[in-house]
Design an enzyme around this catalytic site. Sequence first.
Site, PDB file in Angstrom:
ATOM      1  N   ASP A   1      19.819  -8.508 -10.919  1.00  0.00           N
ATOM      2  CA  ASP A   1      18.414  -8.427 -10.491  1.00  0.00           C
ATOM      3  C   ASP A   1      18.401  -8.122  -8.998  1.00  0.00           C
ATOM      4  OD1 ASP A   1      15.681  -8.440 -10.633  1.00  0.00           O
ATOM      5  OD2 ASP A   1      15.481 -10.507 -11.310  1.00  0.00           O
ATOM      6  N   ASP A   2      17.262  -7.581  -8.504  1.00  0.00           N
ATOM      7  CA  ASP A   2      17.223  -7.183  -7.093  1.00  0.00           C
ATOM      8  C   ASP A   2      16.937  -8.356  -6.168  1.00  0.00           C
ATOM      9  OD1 ASP A   2      14.213  -7.309  -7.144  1.00  0.00           O
ATOM     10  OD2 ASP A   2      14.605  -5.727  -8.593  1.00  0.00           O
TER      11      ASP A   2
ATOM     12  N   CYS B   1      12.300  -1.565   6.997  1.00  0.00           N
ATOM     13  CA  CYS B   1      12.427  -2.645   6.006  1.00  0.00           C
ATOM     14  C   CYS B   1      13.562  -2.334   5.030  1.00  0.00           C
ATOM     15  CB  CYS B   1      11.117  -2.755   5.239  1.00  0.00           C
ATOM     16  SG  CYS B   1      11.212  -3.798   3.778  1.00  0.00           S
TER      17      CYS B   1
ATOM     18  N   CYS C   1       7.533 -12.693   4.582  1.00  0.00           N
ATOM     19  CA  CYS C   1       7.416 -11.395   5.261  1.00  0.00           C
ATOM     20  C   CYS C   1       6.018 -11.252   5.841  1.00  0.00           C
ATOM     21  CB  CYS C   1       7.669 -10.249   4.272  1.00  0.00           C
ATOM     22  SG  CYS C   1       7.292  -8.636   5.009  1.00  0.00           S
TER      23      CYS C   1
ATOM     24  N   CYS D   1      15.130  -4.121   9.450  1.00  0.00           N
ATOM     25  CA  CYS D   1      14.496  -5.433   9.375  1.00  0.00           C
ATOM     26  C   CYS D   1      15.127  -6.139   8.186  1.00  0.00           C
ATOM     27  CB  CYS D   1      12.988  -5.331   9.161  1.00  0.00           C
ATOM     28  SG  CYS D   1      12.250  -6.973   8.908  1.00  0.00           S
TER      29      CYS D   1
ATOM     30  N   ASN E   1      -0.673   1.458   5.596  1.00  0.00           N
ATOM     31  CA  ASN E   1       0.320   0.663   4.880  1.00  0.00           C
ATOM     32  C   ASN E   1       0.999  -0.225   5.916  1.00  0.00           C
ATOM     33  OD1 ASN E   1       3.596   1.344   3.443  1.00  0.00           O
ATOM     34  ND2 ASN E   1       2.272  -0.391   3.119  1.00  0.00           N
ATOM     35  N   GLY E   2       1.002  -1.542   5.659  1.00  0.00           N
ATOM     36  CA  GLY E   2       1.636  -2.458   6.602  1.00  0.00           C
ATOM     37  C   GLY E   2       0.729  -3.636   6.874  1.00  0.00           C
TER      38      GLY E   2
ATOM     39  N   TYR F   1      14.230  -2.697  -3.406  1.00  0.00           N
ATOM     40  CA  TYR F   1      13.262  -2.903  -4.475  1.00  0.00           C
ATOM     41  C   TYR F   1      11.974  -2.083  -4.372  1.00  0.00           C
ATOM     42  CZ  TYR F   1       9.572  -5.328  -7.058  1.00  0.00           C
ATOM     43  OH  TYR F   1       8.506  -5.608  -7.860  1.00  0.00           O
TER      44      TYR F   1
ATOM     45  N   GLY G   1       0.847  -0.017  -4.969  1.00  0.00           N
ATOM     46  CA  GLY G   1      -0.432  -0.726  -4.963  1.00  0.00           C
ATOM     47  C   GLY G   1      -1.236  -0.375  -6.191  1.00  0.00           C
TER      48      GLY G   1
ATOM     49  N   CYS H   1       0.820  -1.209   0.000  1.00  0.00           N
ATOM     50  CA  CYS H   1       0.000   0.000   0.000  1.00  0.00           C
ATOM     51  C   CYS H   1       0.855   1.261   0.000  1.00  0.00           C
ATOM     52  CB  CYS H   1      -0.870   0.079   1.251  1.00  0.00           C
ATOM     53  SG  CYS H   1      -2.005  -1.274   1.422  1.00  0.00           S
TER      54      CYS H   1
ATOM     55  N   CYS I   1      13.419 -11.384   6.042  1.00  0.00           N
ATOM     56  CA  CYS I   1      13.207 -12.320   4.925  1.00  0.00           C
ATOM     57  C   CYS I   1      14.522 -12.965   4.487  1.00  0.00           C
ATOM     58  CB  CYS I   1      12.495 -11.634   3.760  1.00  0.00           C
ATOM     59  SG  CYS I   1      13.148 -10.039   3.354  1.00  0.00           S
TER      60      CYS I   1
HETATM   61 FE1  SF4 Z   1      11.112  -5.932   4.528  1.00  0.00          FE
HETATM   62 FE2  SF4 Z   1      11.874  -8.452   4.435  1.00  0.00          FE
HETATM   63 FE3  SF4 Z   1      11.441  -7.283   6.790  1.00  0.00          FE
HETATM   64 FE4  SF4 Z   1       9.403  -7.831   5.151  1.00  0.00          FE
HETATM   65  S1  SF4 Z   1      10.745  -9.307   6.195  1.00  0.00           S
HETATM   66  S2  SF4 Z   1       9.728  -5.938   6.292  1.00  0.00           S
HETATM   67  S3  SF4 Z   1      10.324  -7.484   3.131  1.00  0.00           S
HETATM   68  S4  SF4 Z   1      13.042  -6.771   5.263  1.00  0.00           S
END
Ligand code: SF4
Length: 470
Positions: A355-356, A246, A392, A443, A111-112, A252, A35, A9, A446
């Site tokens: 690529d990312d 994040c 995620c 964060c 958003n979230g 990306y 989005g 979002c 992932c």
């Molecule tokens: Fe971002 Fe990955 Fe954390 Fe999700 S898990 S908030 S995509 S860093």
Amino acid sequence: MSSKLREECGVCGVWNHPDASVLIYYALYALQHRGQESAGIAVSPGAGEPLSLYRGMGLVSEVFSGEDIDRLQGRSAIGHVRYGTAGSNSLLNAQPLVVRLKSRSLGLAHNGNLINATQLRRELEHSGSIFQTTSDTEVLAHLTARDGEVDIEEGLLAALRRVRGAYSLVMLTPEAMYAARDPHGIRPLCLGRVGDGLIIASETCALDTAGAEFVRDVQPGEFVRIDHSGIHSRRISREEVRPAPCVFEYIYFARPDSNLAGSNVHQVRKRLGEYLAEDHPVVADVASGVPDSSISAATGYAEAADIPYEMGLVRNRYIGRTFIQPEDRLRQLGVNLKFNPLHKVVRDARVVLVDDSIVRGTTSRALVELLKEAGAREIHLRISSPPYRHPCPYGIDTRSPGDLIAAGRTVAEIQKLVGADSLGYLSEERVTEAAGGCPEDFCTACFSGRYPVPVDEDGGSSLMESDERE
Ligand code: SF4
């Protein structure tokens, strides 16, 4: 699930501007990458009057006509574009969400993803709350209603203190606009000035498009009230919480012309490419990026490796959101439609393809095949992030480790599956260094599996939907 990760979002809000809904409309255009399934605007016609709302399914250009925007009269408005994690992708779950709290009107744009929404919803339903949507944002509205009978602001704060997960929120009442960012600051949110008014948006590119001047980021854990007496800031959590924005926003999700915590996203991506060239060098003739999100990193790679940057792939920009993703066995056809190789560039060349990320691996495999069919001699895949191994729960549409090619596989195994001549990923340390910190500052769940907000045994899913997206 899409073969690409999708942000869920984008949110924005304008306070005290004669063209509030027009500015929101422009800001939503700038946030369209966050989005594409629905868009909406809620506007405050004036003190004491309920908010007016217009929402629809589709792109911003499809949802609003000039007349719709003209009808949304008022000096303050909030807007939302949605892809949608929590809650189905129907119009009912399009935002902003506008609710009546006793005699007052409250609009919310979120958003979230709230990871304890399912549990909170059960509790609320048990005590008599009736839900209209399946979105986690409505949980927040009901919590606010419970505590906000006397004072909306206190109700909002009490509600925010009960939810866990990721939220960057813009909220509107006829008397004030509010913004809030979760204590870890997982999703971005910034504040700007436009004329005599103020603007809040997910990314700074929306401020630029609306002709606003950047003032500052909304801080992790900050609750902001904007009214006719100015900007007032409070803390959401009473505890000290380490911020964990994040890191994938840098890699990306965010637009390259946005700045996150003072760093320009394009420049960070370029650095990621430079680090890739240093950490995973290879003898090659050209470097190319998978358009559009990997072009910044590919130019960084080319410069650092001192090889030419070339456009090896051209992307068809007119594939709309209605494009039907083919099943895996027809994936190559879908990739052919989206990307076309430049035969004269890649023929007989040793190509570094940047690529990312690799999510499912199907697109990477199809791109390697496509370039080899176009005559490339070698394809060296370089990924400007670490292997994406964990879902995620904070507002990105990855569901289970089974969807992720890197889950439980070594880099050598992934390389074999995608058919590249070599494969190199960036480490977590290098990615966070490029973004201006170290792994503890972001964060990175992932990649690392270290979730800043602990997830439940079911993976932290707060999804209340039954529909699945391809
Ligand atoms: Fe971002 Fe990955 Fe954390 Fe999700 S898990 S908030 S995509 S860093």
